[in-house]
Design an enzyme around this catalytic site. Structure first.
Site, PDB file in Angstrom:
ATOM      1  N   SER A 135     -99.960  31.373 -32.355  1.00  0.00           N
ATOM      2  CA  SER A 135    -100.235  30.144 -31.506  1.00  0.00           C
ATOM      3  C   SER A 135    -101.202  30.066 -30.142  1.00  0.00           C
ATOM      4  CB  SER A 135     -99.415  29.341 -31.759  1.00  0.00           C
ATOM      5  OG  SER A 135     -99.476  27.889 -31.167  1.00  0.00           O
ATOM      6  N   TYR A 148     -90.616  25.657 -30.805  1.00  0.00           N
ATOM      7  CA  TYR A 148     -92.077  26.025 -31.171  1.00  0.00           C
ATOM      8  C   TYR A 148     -92.354  27.523 -30.663  1.00  0.00           C
ATOM      9  CZ  TYR A 148     -96.605  26.224 -33.822  1.00  0.00           C
ATOM     10  OH  TYR A 148     -98.039  27.057 -34.435  1.00  0.00           O
TER      11      TYR A 148
END
Length: 240
Positions: A135, A148
């Site tokens: 990400s 996350y």
């Protein structure tokens, strides 16, 4: 890498970015084996003609289910795409430990264990590829989803080291860093989101061109800011 004729194992391939990857890779002439955990999405993917291995990769049993589902077949490319986020914001509510554990399992432990289990077959292919989907938040975290961010940053670090280990082996290691993409996981988030079809297109272009990183969409801007000033990039992202 030329994708036509390649056999690809794609985790999380029944929804979101993964489903778009599966469709576009099939259009390139690749054979897809995808994983999923929701019966309705598995059935929908099978209706589209995809082979699906049912596996919940947010725990150790999922890795074993994938290996068993492969039944010893060789693959050319492993794409670790499956991911999730956990609500972990003390400004909102106390975090749920079980959700944190599942997030780390799915985002970090499962990719590492799948790579370890499938390394012999990848080495035997001569030309192979591992794609780890991290990400933009692996570069600089935001304040609202620290678990996350941490899991994706850890996978980024692992990917960098893995690439160094596999240099000269014929196994190419690609890290894909998407921005915020329009998926079920981001449905509650406001603001601009990249279409999953475009995200998949950019990742596949990086696979074909042999890049080490696919900085997708606005992540290219974040990478540029980070290269000039890591502190500035972190300061910007932590506002979110």
């Amino acid at each position: 890498m030329r994708l036509q004729g390649k056999t690809i194992l794609l985790t999380g391939g029944t929804d979101g970015i993964g489903l778009r990857l599966a469709r576009q890779l099939r259009d390139k002439g690749a054979s897809l084996i995808v994983t999923g955990r929701t019966p309705e999405r598995i059935a929908a993917a099978q209706t589209e003609g995809f082979e699906v291995i049912a596996a919940d990769l947010a725990g150790p049993g999922g890795v074993e289910a994938v290996v068993a589902g492969l039944a010893g077949r060789s693959i050319d490319i492993l794409i670790n795409n499956a991911g999730m986020g956990a609500e972990h914001d003390f400004r909102v509510a106390p975090p749920v430990a079980e959700d944190d554990e599942r997030t780390f399992w799915l985002n970090l432990h499962a990719p590492i264990r799948l790579i370890a289990r499938l390394m012999p077959t990848l080495r035997a292919r001569g030309e192979a590829m591992i794609v780890n989907v991290t990400s933009g938040l692996a570069i600089a975290p935001n304040a609202g989803s620290p678990v996350y961010c941490a899991s994706k940053a850890a996978l980024r670090s692992y990917t960098l080291a893995l690439r160094a280990q596999l240099k000269g082996t014929g196994i190419h290691v690609l890290e894909a860093l998407p921005p915020v993409v329009e998926t079920q996981m981001t449905a509650s988030r406001a603001g601009s989101k990249l279409a999953p079809e475009e995200c998949a297109r950019q990742i596949i272009a990086a696979m074909e061109s042999g890049k080490d990183e696919a900085n997708v969409g606005m992540v290219r801007v974040l990478r540029a800011v980070y290269s000039l000033s890591p502190a500035l990039a972190r300061s910007i992202m932590l506002r979110f």
